[in-house]
Design a protein around this motif. Structure first.
Motif, short mmCIF file in Angstrom:
data_model
loop_
_atom_site.label_atom_id
_atom_site.label_comp_id
_atom_site.label_asym_id
_atom_site.label_seq_id
_atom_site.Cartn_x
_atom_site.Cartn_y
_atom_site.Cartn_z
N TYR A 59 45.26 19.19 -3.35
CA TYR A 59 44.26 18.12 -3.36
C TYR A 59 42.87 18.62 -2.97
O TYR A 59 41.87 18.14 -3.48
N LYS A 60 42.82 19.59 -2.05
CA LYS A 60 41.52 20.21 -1.74
C LYS A 60 40.97 20.85 -3.00
O LYS A 60 39.80 20.70 -3.33
N TYR B 68 40.11 25.95 -9.14
CA TYR B 68 41.43 26.18 -9.75
C TYR B 68 42.29 27.14 -8.94
O TYR B 68 43.50 27.01 -8.87
N ARG C 162 43.28 33.75 1.62
CA ARG C 162 43.71 32.45 2.16
C ARG C 162 45.16 32.46 2.63
O ARG C 162 45.77 31.41 2.76
N ILE D 102 41.63 20.16 -6.10
CA ILE D 102 41.23 19.16 -7.09
C ILE D 102 39.87 18.59 -6.74
O ILE D 102 39.00 18.46 -7.59
N SER D 103 39.66 18.28 -5.45
CA SER D 103 38.39 17.65 -5.11
C SER D 103 37.23 18.63 -5.15
O SER D 103 36.08 18.22 -5.20
N MET D 104 37.52 19.92 -5.13
CA MET D 104 36.43 20.90 -5.21
C MET D 104 36.33 21.52 -6.60
O MET D 104 35.51 22.41 -6.83
N VAL D 105 37.18 21.06 -7.52
CA VAL D 105 37.29 21.70 -8.83
C VAL D 105 37.46 23.21 -8.66
O VAL D 105 36.77 24.01 -9.27
#
Lengths: 296, 214
Positions: free
Chosen positions: B168-169, B176, B10, B171-174
């Motif tokens: 935030y991405k 880590y 990434r 967090i919303s996808m769990v």
């Protein structure tokens, strides 16, 4: 020494001037916004792909933090459109809570948004992403929970985790407690919706407010409790577009209306799961649109 | 190990987010320096105004940044401008306060001797007060920068990007790995900025002060 100070000052001045200069308007670019969670990212990408595929316009995608930010940006024409849910428009923006029929809610929203804000709801995509209360499977079996009504007598021993918005909104927890006759939960914890799933799985909380089409309900083997008193309004997703968009980009309006009733709840849940597992939202959107023959 | 691989996969996303993040915080802090330092100096001349300005800046500091983003939304819209402006407001207080305190803490007898040597007020400011107050002023700038780098993670809420996007991405996808891919660079950035400003402070501080403070 002095030279260094001068250089720093000049450098700062120049960079600030540069930053303030030039953010021109481009007539050919359609600005799409979306909220900051998985489904919204997929839908934003779908809109972008449909428009770019069917018209000669270009699009930009901007992620924004929630309903109010998106709605403000739409009104001020910082964006032209964003995916919104009828239930959200109905309860959050228009602050209503009586209607439960999907069509009635959609028509009411359409009428009011047109009148008050000059904003139009395009055709809904077909799936209903309403709220659902979910619990861990082992707890559901142990306490024999199938509906939200079953939750009532256990509520004082259970910790509920939900996003702040849900804890505050009349169509969220306060209203839910009233309709079902829940006095209080053991504790109400406000957190990001994404974190509630992990917290639930790890036993930090016992109940969360999930979105019906969320892939994680399946992935984490959670149980959705049936809304037996029909408390939650329908949440059908549709492109919400402002006047500038309606007037200037008729071909794009047609492109988005091709999505009319194309997706079921299960399909959307599967797409969300793909992205939650790490797939790229843009790729997922493109694949499904191609599969449905909506793009070449 | 899996995390290292993730970062490598990434790296483009991380770089883009990092660049946006640096841009936002840099402009915010730079603006705050350009405006905060002169204000801090000016209010040393008038106690009443000083109390008012510092009080006002204190109030700004207590507003949750999310609320501030919301308030500014109708005025500044979404994106960079709004994020920079709000973070600029947050950066102001420590800079104004420290500049004010730094200049105030210059020993009056030194000021007297400068005046006795025939210096004008502006000369005293440039040659005596600012150099002597510099470590304190820089302290304010360093605090501001570090706080800003952390706070800038919520620029994601108004579409300004930055490392908050990854957090935030994640967090919303769990996910880590994704959360860490945003959080670790944020922390490193804060440490580097603080270290870099420390070096700058060292360069700018006159030799005389360093000797006397040892």
């Amino acid at each position: 020494m002095r030279l260094l100070k001068k250089l720093i000052t000049v450098g700062l001045m120049v960079s600030i001037l540069l930053s303030l200069a030039g953010c021109g308007k481009d007539e050919n670019v359609i600005k799409i916004g979306h909220k900051n969670y998985t489904e919204a990212r997929i839908l934003g990408n779908m809109f972008s792909i449909m428009i770019e595929n069917q018209t000669s316009y270009e699009t930009t995608l901007t992620e924004l933090g929630g309903t109010s930010v998106c709605f403000e940006a739409l009104k001020s024409e910082d964006i032209h459109l964003y995916p919104e849910y009828t239930g959200t428009g109905y309860s959050v923006v228009l602050k209503q809570n009586t209607l439960k029929d999907p069509e009635e809610v959609y028509n009411y929203c359409q009428e009011q948004y047109n009148e008050q804000y000059n904003i139009t709801w395009l055709k809904p995509l077909g799936f209903n992403n309403t709220y659902t209360m979910t619990v861990r499977r082992d707890m559901a079996e142990e306490l024999n929970l199938k509906t939200i009504s079953d939750l009532v007598k256990h509520a004082p021993n259970l910790v509920i985790g939900a996003e702040m918005e849900f804890l505050e909104r009349s169509d969220g927890l306060p209203g839910l407690k009233e309709v079902y006759g829940i006095d209080s939960f053991k504790e109400e914890k406000g957190m990001d919706i994404g974190l509630t799933y992990a917290a639930l799985k790890e036993g930090k909380i016992d109940v969360n407010d999930a979105y019906g089409t969320d892939g994680r309900i399946k992935k984490l083997d959670l149980v959705s409790l049936e809304d037996d008193k029909q408390f939650f309004p329908p949440y059908y997703s549709a492109p919400l577009v402002n006047e500038a968009f309606m007037a200037n980009y008729p071909e794009a309006v047609d492109a988005l209306n091709m999505l009319d009733n194309q997706f079921t709840d299960e399909e959307m849940q599967a797409l969300n799961l793909l992205v939650d597992e790490g797939a790229d939202p843009k790729q997922v959107a493109e694949d499904i649109l191609r599969e449905k023959g909506l793009i070449q | 190990m899996e995390f290292i691989q993730f970062i490598i996969d990434r790296k483009m996303d991380i770089l883009v987010a990092l660049t946006q993040h640096i841009k936002i915080t840099f402009f915010a802090v730079a603006l705050a320096i350009l405006i905060g330092v002169p204000i801090g100096i000016l209010i040393t001349r008038n106690e009443k105004v000083a109390n008012f300005i510092i009080g006002f800046a204190n109030i700004l500091q207590t507003l949750p940044s999310l609320a501030l983003f919301g308030i500014m939304l109708p005025l500044l819209g979404i994106g960079m401008t709004n994020a920079v402006f709000v973070l600029f407001l947050y950066a102001l207080l420590p800079i104004i306060k420290n500049t004010y305190l730094g200049i105030k803490s210059v020993d009056p007898s030194i000021r007297e001797s400068a005046r006795g040597m025939g210096m004008t007020t502006s000369q005293i400011l440039r040659i005596v007060e600012i150099p002597l107050a510099l470590p304190v002023i820089m302290g304010g700038i360093r605090i501001s920068t570090v706080i800003n780098i952390g706070t800038a993670t919520i620029a994601n809420f108004i579409g300004a990007g930055g490392l908050g996007d990854l957090i935030y991405k994640g967090i919303s996808m769990v996910n880590y790995n994704l959360i860490l891919a945003g959080a670790i660079p944020t922390a490193i950035l804060a440490l580097l900025a603080d270290g870099g400003l420390g070096l700058l402070e060292n360069t700018l501080t006159s030799k005389g002060i360093k000797v006397s403070s040892k």
